[in-house]
Write a protein that holds these residues in place. Structure first.
Motif, mmCIF file in Angstrom:
data_model
loop_
_atom_site.group_PDB
_atom_site.id
_atom_site.type_symbol
_atom_site.label_atom_id
_atom_site.label_comp_id
_atom_site.label_asym_id
_atom_site.label_seq_id
_atom_site.Cartn_x
_atom_site.Cartn_y
_atom_site.Cartn_z
ATOM 1 N N LYS A 1 -12.126 32.900 -0.912
ATOM 2 C CA LYS A 1 -11.059 31.913 -0.880
ATOM 3 C C LYS A 1 -9.873 32.389 -1.710
ATOM 4 C CE LYS A 1 -10.846 27.375 0.286
ATOM 5 N NZ LYS A 1 -11.606 26.410 0.962
ATOM 6 N N ASN B 1 -4.828 26.753 1.321
ATOM 7 C CA ASN B 1 -4.485 25.329 1.361
ATOM 8 C C ASN B 1 -3.117 25.058 1.971
ATOM 9 O OD1 ASN B 1 -6.910 24.850 0.095
ATOM 10 N ND2 ASN B 1 -6.004 24.881 -1.940
ATOM 11 N N LYS C 1 2.130 27.062 -5.161
ATOM 12 C CA LYS C 1 0.748 27.537 -5.065
ATOM 13 C C LYS C 1 0.093 27.605 -6.437
ATOM 14 C CE LYS C 1 0.778 31.404 -2.939
ATOM 15 N NZ LYS C 1 0.608 32.646 -2.190
ATOM 16 N N ASN D 1 -8.529 22.494 -7.884
ATOM 17 C CA ASN D 1 -9.200 22.228 -6.610
ATOM 18 C C ASN D 1 -10.029 23.421 -6.165
ATOM 19 O OD1 ASN D 1 -8.203 19.663 -6.378
ATOM 20 N ND2 ASN D 1 -6.469 20.258 -5.113
ATOM 21 N N ILE D 2 -9.457 24.613 -6.253
ATOM 22 C CA ILE D 2 -10.182 25.794 -5.778
ATOM 23 C C ILE D 2 -11.350 26.131 -6.705
ATOM 24 C CG2 ILE D 2 -8.901 27.679 -6.864
ATOM 25 C CD1 ILE D 2 -8.923 28.976 -4.057
ATOM 26 N N SER E 1 -3.762 22.616 -7.829
ATOM 27 C CA SER E 1 -4.309 23.484 -6.782
ATOM 28 C C SER E 1 -5.352 24.441 -7.353
ATOM 29 C CB SER E 1 -3.188 24.260 -6.097
ATOM 30 O OG SER E 1 -2.542 25.109 -7.014
#
Length: 120
Positions: free
Chosen positions: A34, A39, A46, A54-55, A51
């Protein structure tokens, strides 16, 4: 005797504009891959805390689902390295899931190369 079936490596590469994560097993088969660009967020948006959290939550959920123990390898320089580490470790209540942590960032001894001056 140690069982290597549930042990994996988490490789996290920090670049100035992106963060790439890969989870591989001992046979070097890719189990999960990933980056922040998945996203559909482009540019400077980014690299925001939300974010990145989340990852890293997705990574820790993947590890919890399969009950993996992991070796963590970090590479590259980025100001969000601490946030990624913190969110991965906050999702695990016990520290026995973490087998080792290594930082493989290459830093030159003679300093960084200066950027060329812009000519107008």
């Amino acid at each position: 005797m140690l069982s290597y079936k549930n042990n994996v490596f988490i490789l996290i590469l920090f670049t100035p504009n992106n963060i790439f994560t890969t989870i591989i097993n001992y046979n070097k088969n890719i189990l999960y891959k990933k980056s922040l660009g998945v996203n559909k967020i482009k540019g400077l948006k980014k690299l925001t805390q939300s974010s990145i959290k989340n990852i890293s939550n997705e990574i820790s959920n993947f590890l919890k689902d399969f009950n993996f123990k992991f070796h963590l390898k970090l590479k590259g320089l980025n100001k969000f390295k601490k946030i990624v580490l913190k969110t991965i470790f906050l999702n695990f209540k016990r520290t026995d899931f973490v087998l080792s942590i290594s930082d493989e960032t290459i830093i030159p001894y003679n300093g960084c190369k200066r950027k060329k001056k812009r000519r107008l």
